[in-house]
Each structure stands twice: as C-alpha cells, then as structure tokens.
Design a protein around this motif. Structure first.
Motif, PDB file in Angstrom:
ATOM      1  N   CYS A  87      17.301 -11.471  -0.618  1.00 32.89           N
ATOM      2  CA  CYS A  87      15.981 -12.009  -0.291  1.00 32.89           C
ATOM      3  C   CYS A  87      16.003 -12.860   0.977  1.00 32.89           C
ATOM      4  N   THR A  92      13.507 -14.560   2.061  1.00 32.02           N
ATOM      5  CA  THR A  92      12.749 -15.784   1.830  1.00 32.02           C
ATOM      6  C   THR A  92      13.675 -16.878   1.299  1.00 32.02           C
ATOM      7  N   TYR A 126      13.335 -22.205  -2.281  1.00 31.94           N
ATOM      8  CA  TYR A 126      12.656 -21.090  -2.945  1.00 31.94           C
ATOM      9  C   TYR A 126      13.424 -20.680  -4.207  1.00 31.94           C
ATOM     10  N   CYS A 139       6.891 -15.896  -1.667  1.00 34.06           N
ATOM     11  CA  CYS A 139       7.332 -14.497  -1.575  1.00 34.06           C
ATOM     12  C   CYS A 139       6.426 -13.693  -0.647  1.00 34.06           C
ATOM     13  N   GLY A 168      10.217  -6.993  -0.918  1.00 40.14           N
ATOM     14  CA  GLY A 168      10.767  -6.011  -1.853  1.00 40.14           C
ATOM     15  C   GLY A 168      12.260  -5.748  -1.750  1.00 40.14           C
ATOM     16  N   CYS A 212      14.506  -7.417  -3.101  1.00 37.99           N
ATOM     17  CA  CYS A 212      15.024  -7.648  -4.451  1.00 37.99           C
ATOM     18  C   CYS A 212      14.978  -6.362  -5.263  1.00 37.99           C
TER      19      CYS A 212
END
Ligand code: HEM
Ligand code: SF4
Ligand code: SF4
Ligand code: FES
Lengths: 240, 113
Positions: free
Chosen positions: A158, A160, A167, A204, A208, A210
């Motif tokens: 990820c 982010t 996060y 988020c 995608g 993840c």
C-alpha cells in the motif's frame, strides 16, 4: 548427468541501512522462495535472519519483497519469479527492519487494535450460544475477511501506508469491517469512530494494490469502501 | 523492478487522477485570470482569443479538456466504486473511464482542428 543449474539471488543484509548480497543457489525442480532463503541460511551463511513457521501458507509469517513485489515466500515458486536466472529478496516494505529479511510486525498488529478490530462482546459465557444464519447478508460480507492470515503483504503493497505512517492500512481496516458486520458485536460506534480518524479509511485512494497482492485473493479495498459508506451514513444520521 | 507492486490497472488509474488533478489546480487560476479580462479589459480578451486560435494553443486546449474529462470520469469512477457495493469488475470500470475520456477528448480535438 546434466550440469547443475544455478541461480543468482540478491538478499538484503543489515537493518534500515544495509546492502544486497549476492548468493549462487542450486536450482531444484520444485523450489519455493522460502526454500532458497533456507538454503542460503543453512549452506552459505548461517547468520542470515528471516522468519517463517508453517511453510504451507497459513501462519502469515514468511512474507518478503521478491523482485520488489510483496509475496508469501513459502508458496511462491522460484520459477514464477526468476528473471534471467536472477531474483532479489528483501524485507517487507513499510515496516521497520530488525535484521536482514526479518521485519518488526508490531506496527502492523498495533493498528488492528487501533482500528478497533477486536471483539466487543454482547453476552457472557453463561448465555446460550447465539445462532448465526450463514446466509445472512452481513455474515456473507465477512466471509472473505476472516480468511486473512495477517501476513502484511497488503500493508507492504500500500502506497498510502508508505506516505502516511499513521494510516491504519488495509488489513486492520478489513478486520474492523468484519467485526463491524458481526451481529454479535456490541460497539459498532467505537469501530466507526476508530476508522474515521486521521489515520482512518478515508486516506485510502482505492489504488487496489492490497487486493492485487493479497495471497489469499482477499479484497481489503472493498472492505474499506464499505467502511467509507458506513461512516458517511453515520455522519448524516448523527446530524439529523 | 523495485516498484513492481504498482504495475496494475487501478494504480495507473490513481496516478492519472493525481496528475490530472494537480495539473487542473495549476491551470485553473490562469483560466480565471483570462476570464476576468471579459469584465475588466474586453479588448485584451479579444487579443487573447485571437492568439488562442493558433494551433499550439489549440493543442494545449485539447490537453486541458482531456485532463478535465480524465479527472471527472476518474472521480466519478471512484465515487461509484466506493459508494455502490461492487463485488468485482472495478478494473473494467477504471478501464472504461480512461477509454471514455480518451473518446471525449478525441472528439474535442477533431472539432478543434
Ligand atoms: C476542475 C477542478 C478540479 C480540480 C482542480 C481537482 C483536483 C483534485 C486533486 C488535486 C485531487 C487529489 C488527487 C489524489 O488524492 O490522488 C483530487 C481528487 C479527487 N477529485 Fe478532483 N479536481 C477537480 C474536479 C473534480 C471533479 C469534476 C470531480 C468529480 C466529478 C472530482 C473528483 C475527485 C475525487 C473523487 C477525488 C479523490 C481521489 C482520490 O481519492 O485519490 N474532482 N481532485
Ligand atoms: S486500496 Fe487503499 S488500502 Fe488498498 S493499497 Fe490502495 S490505498 Fe492502500
Ligand atoms: S488481507 Fe491478505 S495480504 Fe493482507 S494481511 Fe490478510 S491475507 Fe495478508
Ligand atoms: S511460512 Fe506460514 S505462511 Fe509462509
């Protein structure tokens, strides 16, 4: 006898700072990336640190970066990732490196708690066991999430998380979504509050990564979208 | 190789959305500034519009409408994705957003030249 086939494997050595070290490893017919790491530790350099337990994709402890992609190494075949006889194995991204291929998973698990991904009981042990209809929509929503093996592959994938250390990340939020949909959970408001803070689900960007990399084909992005919907609904409900 | 985890459709859709969003934010002040000529200095606006007839500016305008349609469709894609409980097929949505914006901007380009 045909000549022994070799592959060249670059393995991360050190902690947050360090360098890749190259090893020549014998190729076998059936060989996982974890086998390669174990071979290096047993036959080339016993000081190599790494982590694994079950070897069959259940415990979630063996994840590493293989050619820059997070993977469960015990179930990744060498012939799937080898490029021109070479591969690069590094510690999982987005987590502090303890040594070599072993990362400190504490931040990952702490965030499960921070996301209220824990059970808030409605009953005591003296009450009869509540029957749950397996076909119930909320129960069906949980089907995927409970297959999570806590491997942190999604967390490593990820961007982010990479950009915002606060996060909560895909796995913790997916856990919160599972608990939120559990009819036996008594504190759904605590979950919604926990996932709508600074490090919450609204960080988020639906990239995608993840879902693409989860070894169990789970889709934390969908779970996070669910949390976004529920927090939004809750926001308007509270104002009226 | 180090960023292999990013090579998939939704990540590229995200990248397009960010690039188009930032580019729009940079452009809009200039856009409003030129529009303000209509109120404050109409003759200057006419001069500007004349200049805007040149092909290079036309090309820039194409880029702009393209950015806006990429960003708008990308934004609508995200909102649809997140606010309607999809099961799968998001990649198809991402791909069609890109396809539709290319189409729209293509029409604009054809009309402009
Ligand atoms: C025309 C002026 C606009 C500007 C300057 C602008 C700018 C931006 C910027 C800089 C971002 C951040 C991108 C990111 O976080 O990755 C963003 C995100 C977003 N924009 Fe726009 N935008 C504009 C119009 C629109 C329109 C017309 C829509 C929808 C119809 C829209 C929907 C969105 C959405 C949903 C996001 C969230 C993206 C994400 O989570 O990554 N925007 N916008
Ligand atoms: S969909 Fe969200 S949680 Fe999943 S990788 Fe992207 S930003 Fe992270
Ligand atoms: S969601 Fe998938 S990738 Fe993430 S921790 Fe669970 S099993 Fe691993
Ligand atoms: S060693 Fe248990 S999942 Fe790989």
């Amino acid at each position: 006898m045909p000549k022994e086939q070799q592959m060249s494997v670059s393995v991360w050595r050190g902690g947050a700072t360090g360098a890749f070290q190259s090893f020549d490893v014998k190729m076998e017919d059936n060989q996982t990336v974890l086998d390669v790491v174990a071979w290096i530790q047993q036959y080339a350099d016993p000081t190599l640190s790494y982590r694994y337990a079950c070897r069959v994709g259940m415990c979630g402890s063996c994840a590493m970066m293989v050619n820059g992609v997070p993977r469960w190494t015990c179930r990744t075949h060498v012939n799937k990732v080898l490029k021109d006889g070479h591969m690069e194995i590094g510690p999982l991204r987005n987590l502090p490196v303890i040594k070599d291929l072993a990362t400190d998973m504490d931040p990952f698990f702490d965030k499960w708690i921070a996301a209220e991904g824990l059970h808030h009981p409605t009953q005591t042990r003296d009450d009869p066991i509540e029957t749950i209809d397996p076909a119930n929509a909320a129960r069906v929503e949980i089907n995927a999430g409970i297959e999570c093996i806590n491997c942190s592959v999604c967390y490593a994938a990820c961007d982010t998380v990479a950009g915002n250390p606060d996060y909560l990340g895909p796995a913790a939020l997916q856990r919160a979504w599972s608990v939120y949909n559990d009819s036996k959970d008594a504190n759904k408001q605590a979950i919604l509050d926990a996932v709508s803070g600074v490090g919450g689900c609204h960080n988020c960007h639906s990239q995608g990564s993840c879902a693409v990399h989860c070894p169990n084909d789970l889709n934390p992005m969908n779970a996070i979208a669910g949390l976004k919907r529920e927090t939004a609904r809750n926001f308007f409900k509270r104002r009226t | 190789m180090r960023h292999g985890h990013r090579t998939h459709t939704l990540w590229i859709a995200y990248l397009l959305h960010r690039i188009s969003g930032v580019a729009l934010a940079l452009f809009l002040p200039a856009h409003f500034w030129v529009l303000s000529y209509a109120l404050n200095a109409p003759q200057k606006l006419d001069g500007f519009l004349h200049w805007a007839e040149t092909p290079i500016v036309k090309l820039a305008e194409f880029g702009l409408v393209f950015l806006l349609s990429v960003h708008m469709l990308g934004g609508l894609r995200l909102m649809a994705l997140e606010f309607l409980p999809w099961t799968s097929g998001q990649k198809t949505a991402a791909a069609s957003a890109v396809a539709a914006s290319t189409f729209l901007a293509g029409i604009f380009l054809l009309r402009a030249i």
